[in-house]
Write a protein that holds these residues in place. Sequence first.
Motif, PDB file in Angstrom:
ATOM      1  N   ALA A  54       0.859  -7.447 -19.751  1.00  0.00           N
ATOM      2  CA  ALA A  54       1.470  -6.375 -20.545  1.00  0.00           C
ATOM      3  C   ALA A  54       0.890  -5.019 -20.156  1.00  0.00           C
ATOM      4  CB  ALA A  54       1.255  -6.640 -22.032  1.00  0.00           C
ATOM      5  N   LEU A  55      -0.423  -4.968 -19.924  1.00  0.00           N
ATOM      6  CA  LEU A  55      -1.052  -3.718 -19.479  1.00  0.00           C
ATOM      7  C   LEU A  55      -0.525  -3.315 -18.105  1.00  0.00           C
ATOM      8  CD1 LEU A  55      -3.221  -1.493 -19.823  1.00  0.00           C
ATOM      9  CD2 LEU A  55      -4.842  -3.080 -18.726  1.00  0.00           C
ATOM     10  N   ALA A  56      -0.375  -4.289 -17.213  1.00  0.00           N
ATOM     11  CA  ALA A  56       0.141  -3.991 -15.879  1.00  0.00           C
ATOM     12  C   ALA A  56       1.554  -3.422 -15.944  1.00  0.00           C
ATOM     13  CB  ALA A  56       0.106  -5.251 -15.017  1.00  0.00           C
ATOM     14  N   ARG A  57       2.382  -3.966 -16.828  1.00  0.00           N
ATOM     15  CA  ARG A  57       3.733  -3.429 -16.980  1.00  0.00           C
ATOM     16  C   ARG A  57       3.684  -2.001 -17.541  1.00  0.00           C
ATOM     17  NH1 ARG A  57       5.114  -8.690 -19.378  1.00  0.00           N
ATOM     18  NH2 ARG A  57       6.072  -9.991 -17.781  1.00  0.00           N
ATOM     19  N   GLU A  58       2.830  -1.807 -18.519  1.00  0.00           N
ATOM     20  CA  GLU A  58       2.712  -0.480 -19.138  1.00  0.00           C
ATOM     21  C   GLU A  58       2.268   0.574 -18.124  1.00  0.00           C
ATOM     22  OE1 GLU A  58      -0.580   1.544 -21.995  1.00  0.00           O
ATOM     23  OE2 GLU A  58       0.203  -0.403 -22.652  1.00  0.00           O
ATOM     24  N   ARG A  59       1.325   0.181 -17.226  1.00  0.00           N
ATOM     25  CA  ARG A  59       0.772   1.142 -16.258  1.00  0.00           C
ATOM     26  C   ARG A  59       1.498   1.085 -14.914  1.00  0.00           C
ATOM     27  NH1 ARG A  59      -4.742   2.393 -17.638  1.00  0.00           N
ATOM     28  NH2 ARG A  59      -4.862   2.318 -19.931  1.00  0.00           N
ATOM     29  N   ASP A  60       2.475   0.212 -14.778  1.00  0.00           N
ATOM     30  CA  ASP A  60       3.211   0.034 -13.523  1.00  0.00           C
ATOM     31  C   ASP A  60       2.293  -0.374 -12.379  1.00  0.00           C
ATOM     32  OD1 ASP A  60       5.496  -0.115 -11.952  1.00  0.00           O
ATOM     33  OD2 ASP A  60       5.385   1.993 -11.332  1.00  0.00           O
ATOM     34  N   TRP A  61       1.436  -1.369 -12.647  1.00  0.00           N
ATOM     35  CA  TRP A  61       0.583  -1.930 -11.611  1.00  0.00           C
ATOM     36  C   TRP A  61       1.234  -3.175 -11.016  1.00  0.00           C
ATOM     37  CZ3 TRP A  61      -4.373  -2.436 -15.089  1.00  0.00           C
ATOM     38  CH2 TRP A  61      -4.865  -1.158 -15.381  1.00  0.00           C
ATOM     39  N   LEU A  62       0.906  -3.455  -9.782  1.00  0.00           N
ATOM     40  CA  LEU A  62       1.150  -4.767  -9.200  1.00  0.00           C
ATOM     41  C   LEU A  62      -0.098  -5.610  -9.424  1.00  0.00           C
ATOM     42  CD1 LEU A  62       2.851  -3.682  -5.858  1.00  0.00           C
ATOM     43  CD2 LEU A  62       3.953  -4.613  -7.893  1.00  0.00           C
ATOM     44  N   VAL A  63       0.101  -6.924  -9.548  1.00  0.00           N
ATOM     45  CA  VAL A  63      -1.007  -7.829  -9.839  1.00  0.00           C
ATOM     46  C   VAL A  63      -1.109  -8.863  -8.722  1.00  0.00           C
ATOM     47  CG1 VAL A  63      -2.013  -9.426 -11.509  1.00  0.00           C
ATOM     48  CG2 VAL A  63      -0.567  -7.540 -12.305  1.00  0.00           C
ATOM     49  N   VAL A  64      -2.324  -9.045  -8.208  1.00  0.00           N
ATOM     50  CA  VAL A  64      -2.589 -10.080  -7.211  1.00  0.00           C
ATOM     51  C   VAL A  64      -3.453 -11.144  -7.878  1.00  0.00           C
ATOM     52  CG1 VAL A  64      -3.606 -10.612  -4.976  1.00  0.00           C
ATOM     53  CG2 VAL A  64      -2.471  -8.405  -5.332  1.00  0.00           C
ATOM     54  N   HIS A  91       0.830  -1.216   0.000  1.00  0.00           N
ATOM     55  CA  HIS A  91       0.000   0.000   0.000  1.00  0.00           C
ATOM     56  C   HIS A  91       0.858   1.258   0.000  1.00  0.00           C
ATOM     57  CE1 HIS A  91      -2.273   3.318   1.948  1.00  0.00           C
ATOM     58  NE2 HIS A  91      -3.176   2.915   1.071  1.00  0.00           N
ATOM     59  N   THR A  92       0.447   2.234  -0.805  1.00  0.00           N
ATOM     60  CA  THR A  92       1.041   3.570  -0.776  1.00  0.00           C
ATOM     61  C   THR A  92      -0.099   4.571  -0.623  1.00  0.00           C
ATOM     62  OG1 THR A  92       0.967   3.663  -3.205  1.00  0.00           O
ATOM     63  CG2 THR A  92       3.041   2.971  -2.190  1.00  0.00           C
ATOM     64  N   PRO A  93       0.135   5.711   0.016  1.00  0.00           N
ATOM     65  CA  PRO A  93      -0.949   6.668   0.256  1.00  0.00           C
ATOM     66  C   PRO A  93      -1.660   7.076  -1.039  1.00  0.00           C
ATOM     67  CG  PRO A  93       0.984   7.249   1.548  1.00  0.00           C
ATOM     68  CD  PRO A  93       1.406   6.142   0.637  1.00  0.00           C
ATOM     69  N   GLY A  94      -2.995   7.002  -1.008  1.00  0.00           N
ATOM     70  CA  GLY A  94      -3.793   7.402  -2.157  1.00  0.00           C
ATOM     71  C   GLY A  94      -3.887   6.383  -3.259  1.00  0.00           C
ATOM     72  N   ALA A  95      -3.355   5.187  -3.054  1.00  0.00           N
ATOM     73  CA  ALA A  95      -3.330   4.173  -4.106  1.00  0.00           C
ATOM     74  C   ALA A  95      -4.712   3.605  -4.373  1.00  0.00           C
ATOM     75  CB  ALA A  95      -2.367   3.052  -3.728  1.00  0.00           C
ATOM     76  N   ASP A 139      -4.838   6.651 -10.150  1.00  0.00           N
ATOM     77  CA  ASP A 139      -4.357   6.203  -8.840  1.00  0.00           C
ATOM     78  C   ASP A 139      -4.171   4.687  -8.754  1.00  0.00           C
ATOM     79  OD1 ASP A 139      -4.412   8.816  -7.827  1.00  0.00           O
ATOM     80  OD2 ASP A 139      -6.528   8.634  -7.296  1.00  0.00           O
ATOM     81  N   THR A 140      -4.624   3.958  -9.760  1.00  0.00           N
ATOM     82  CA  THR A 140      -4.568   2.492  -9.675  1.00  0.00           C
ATOM     83  C   THR A 140      -3.137   2.031  -9.418  1.00  0.00           C
ATOM     84  OG1 THR A 140      -6.486   2.181 -11.120  1.00  0.00           O
ATOM     85  CG2 THR A 140      -4.962   0.334 -10.904  1.00  0.00           C
TER      86      THR A 140
END
Length: 408
Positions: free
Chosen positions: A194-204, A117-121, A167-168
């Motif tokens: 690929a979308l997660a890498r592009e948007r710099d998301w973590l995936v659960v 978790h990061t603030p505002g995520a 914020d995602t």
Amino acid sequence: MTTLAVQPPRYPVEQVPESSLHAVFRAAQRWASLHHREPIALHIGEPAYDIPPAAVEAMSRALRAGSCSYTSAEGMPQLREALVAKLAGQRIDADVDRVFVTPGSCQGLMAIGAAVHTPGAGWLIPQVHWPIYRQQGMLNGYRVTGYPLGPGYRLDVAAIARAATPDTRVIVVNSPANPTGAIADAETLRDLLALARERDWLVVADEAYEDFAYDAPHVSLAAFEADVDPYDRRVFSAFTFSKSYAMTGCRVGYVVAPNDMYAGLLRKVQEGAIIAPPTPSQIGALAALDAQDAVRANVAMVRRSRDEVMPGLVAAGIIDAPPAGGWYALLNIASSGLAAEAFAARLLAERGVAVAPAAAFALPGDPSTEHVIRISMAGDRAQLAAGVDAIVQACHEWGADRTPERLS
């Protein structure tokens, strides 16, 4: 006239919704108390099969021998080593230091959310989802957003991209899915990653129902990162012993961190949150891993139950096609003329069958679940068949004399 000021909540947890599944559970208990017998329980995911005997014996021996001392926060080394070998068979590259045994995968998912978790995520979850996801996101301080699903409740990567917010930070993926039974294919999972890498998301990736894939093989999302440098990986995986091994009340699962840095964060959460997973359950889980014949039999049992009841539901127009995986099916009971909550209440009161309105699995205001209920296929097959017959009959009989008021 006096107007009372609306006070803001004192505690953020006040804003976290209660799971309406518990309301259904309590209603079924009240019905049982009133009628002195149990209703047909299609509302909960409790399997008809038992814990593998080897696991029962291992836990019993541990208790008799007093083997109930603490393990590390990560869990027993022997169990984690065995899990690394199991994961390798799924092409998930893991090592002992990145595998964490948890008191059920539910707590493991919560720990992942807290660790990153990061603030505002933002916490991005399926529009139709296991309700714990929403609660966990809010409890961990995320801004929770739902992403729409495609036909058959399958993942739609383009729709996910549109639903995300700036914020995602984390996206939750569940395949095979609860409550929809949908399974994500390999191509879709690659596109999502690929979308997660592009948007710099973590995936659960919640893979609780990994073995319950009937029409297509289950593919672990983390398998697509096997050849990626560990420090470029972003997929956390969560598993449980509750489904394949019927160890629901033993509360034992495990999560896998993508690299050592994230494992270090998880370790801190586990040290502060649980101290250690329950030792007898870990010993039982280690023994259960050798009971693959039992797992295959358990999966076959649920598949047979699905195959027995689905033709009648399809013929009645209550479901379009059997669910491809998991324990559950979503049924459209609009032909009854009742909204899902009213249908479930009347079905329990008049026919002794407990089902869960699908609003419990959707974000507030989602109209797609207004006439949808969830049933479990994992319980006793005769009870399931009787409950499904009652649902089909109720839709036919109540719909025959429906009025506009009932549709409201």
